[in-house]
Design an enzyme around this catalytic site. Structure first.
Site, mmCIF file in Angstrom:
data_model
loop_
_atom_site.group_PDB
_atom_site.id
_atom_site.type_symbol
_atom_site.label_atom_id
_atom_site.label_comp_id
_atom_site.label_asym_id
_atom_site.label_seq_id
_atom_site.Cartn_x
_atom_site.Cartn_y
_atom_site.Cartn_z
ATOM 1 N N GLN A 96 -23.836 -4.663 -3.870
ATOM 2 C CA GLN A 96 -24.585 -4.048 -4.960
ATOM 3 C C GLN A 96 -25.134 -5.094 -5.927
ATOM 4 O OE1 GLN A 96 -21.938 -1.171 -6.726
ATOM 5 N NE2 GLN A 96 -21.794 0.067 -4.863
ATOM 6 N N GLU A 148 -13.995 -6.297 6.661
ATOM 7 C CA GLU A 148 -12.754 -7.071 6.782
ATOM 8 C C GLU A 148 -11.577 -6.204 7.211
ATOM 9 O OE1 GLU A 148 -13.003 -5.902 2.345
ATOM 10 O OE2 GLU A 148 -14.363 -6.438 3.982
ATOM 11 N N CYS A 150 -19.260 -4.708 -0.462
ATOM 12 C CA CYS A 150 -19.147 -3.580 -1.388
ATOM 13 C C CYS A 150 -19.807 -3.900 -2.736
ATOM 14 C CB CYS A 150 -17.683 -3.165 -1.545
ATOM 15 S SG CYS A 150 -17.480 -1.514 -2.261
ATOM 16 N N HIS A 182 -16.553 -2.299 4.058
ATOM 17 C CA HIS A 182 -15.497 -3.315 4.052
ATOM 18 C C HIS A 182 -15.177 -3.702 5.498
ATOM 19 C CE1 HIS A 182 -14.369 -3.233 -0.241
ATOM 20 N NE2 HIS A 182 -14.681 -1.955 -0.190
ATOM 21 N N GLN A 192 25.449 -6.420 10.196
ATOM 22 C CA GLN A 192 26.503 -5.451 10.501
ATOM 23 C C GLN A 192 26.468 -4.290 9.508
ATOM 24 O OE1 GLN A 192 30.473 -7.153 11.177
ATOM 25 N NE2 GLN A 192 29.504 -9.158 11.451
#
Length: 395
Positions: free
Chosen positions: A238, A362, A234, A360, A50
């Site tokens: 490397q 993901e 990433c 990336h 409320q």
């Protein structure tokens, strides 16, 4: 429920004005609020709802739908009370149930009738077909097998740092009906990675800086030598190149200039044309970049297409001066930038699964469509050997 925070004022005003821009029949205001059950009372309370709705109305926004976050389904009585005090129809008061898995929420909303309310308000009809979604959620909740994957990073004390990776594995779990148990490995002081031999796979995620990198390199070496499925993302990509350069190409001391500026073999380096840029933001390759995938590679078969676009966030690249050395010793560049200058994906085809990407993936994984590299990695961890293209069609 956070109406009243000074940080939100600009957004609330923008939302208020939006109904004039698009037309009142083309917009729905949905307010998410909190319906607590105080300890010892065992009764759902509507007062916070409320209060927040009143504050919202003072800013000229009148919610069409109220979603009440609660550990239990909202009772008919509390829905009626909220509807009465907040000027919405009782059917437009929806339970935002606390659930074990966020992917159950669409099923709850459908059960509560939310799609029908939206359809009526916007004068559209597009009933969702959640049959596949429900099967995926059932697979998540009732796995019939499990694997253990080592996550070798340096932010492991805050697992939310890898939230997108965790969700990518959840997406794969839903398709394989398999529980992926993540073993968090802090690599800062890691000297011995022999424990990996008891696990099903290794993931080395992204990151910045030198801390923990040698531990990750050691873990990657063991995964390669013992044929343990490996996925690099990433910085993990490397470091996989660095490990290969050191131990297969014979380039002792090979490294990234980010980690060791005086390395004799700068396998990973900032490209010459951007070294003159002094502002760090200007040297970063940020956002979506396309890559061309090499025919006949694992990565190509998993994606099922010749060109892909993945999101990036990095400033160092595989040094073009060493491309030929790496390829001569057996590393396959399975994905390159459009101009053929930047390495985007690598793999070692003689192993069960050894793949990495500068990107990336993901960040684009979805419940219905898991990121291809994660899908292939989990499949390898399960010991399933399938033709990659057949697997892409299966997904």
């Amino acid at each position: 429920g956070t109406v009243g925070d000074i940080e939100n004022e600009l957004f609330l005003e923008a939302m208020r004005q939006m109904k004039e821009d698009v037309g009142r029949d083309n917009i729905i205001y949905i307010h998410l609020t909190y319906v607590p059950i105080p300890h010892g009372v065992n009764e759902q309370k509507s007062k916070p709802t409320q209060q927040s709705v009143n504050l919202l109305k003072q800013r000229g926004i009148f919610p069409d739908i109220i979603i009440g976050r609660c550990p239990d389904f909202l009772t008919r009585e509390i829905k009626s009370k909220i509807a009465s005090f907040c000027d919405v129809h009782p059917d437009a008061v929806i339970t935002g149930l606390d659930v074990e898995d966020i992917y159950e929420i669409p099923i709850i909303f459908e059960q509560e009738g939310l799609p029908e309310i939206i359809h009526k308000k916007l004068h559209i009809y597009s009933p969702p077909d959640l049959r596949k979604w429900k099967n995926l959620v059932d697979n998540l909740k009732n796995p019939d097998r499990r694997i253990t994957v080592a996550m070798c990073g340096k932010y492991t004390r805050l697992e939310d740092s890898y939230a997108s990776i965790i969700e990518s594995f959840n997406h794969c779990s839903a398709h394989f009906r398999c529980k992926v148990d993540l073993k968090w490995v802090e690599t800062t002081n890691l000297k011995d990675a022999s424990f990996l031999g008891t696990l099903d796979g290794l993931v080395v995620p992204g990151g910045f800086g030198s801390r923990g990198t040698e531990g990750k390199v050691e873990a990657i070496r063991l995964a390669r030598e013992q044929n343990i499925p490996f996925l690099g993302l990433c910085l993990g990509f490397q470091l996989a190149v660095i490990e290969f350069a050191r131990n297969i190409c014979g380039l002792a001391g090979a490294n990234s200039t980010e980690i060791a500026p005086d390395t004799p073999y700068p396998i990973i380096d900032i490209l010459p044309d951007i070294k003159a840029v002094t502002e760090k933001g200007g040297t970063m390759r940020l956002g979506a970049y396309p890559a061309v995938l090499k025919e006949g590679t694992l990565v190509r078969s998993l994606y099922g297409t010749t060109e892909v676009s993945e999101r990036h966030r990095h400033r160092y690249e595989v040094n073009p001066d060493y491309h030929h050395v790496l390829q001569e010793k057996g590393m396959v560049f399975s994905g390159m930038s459009l101009d053929g200058r930047l390495v985007e994906f690598i793999e070692l085809p003689e192993l069960k699964f050894f793949a990495a990407t500068q990107a990336h993936p993901e960040l684009k994984s979805r419940m219905e469509n898991p990121a291809p590299l994660f899908y292939g990695f989990v499949r390898a961890c399960l010991g399933e050997v399938k033709n990659g293209m057949a697997c892409q069609e299966e997904r």
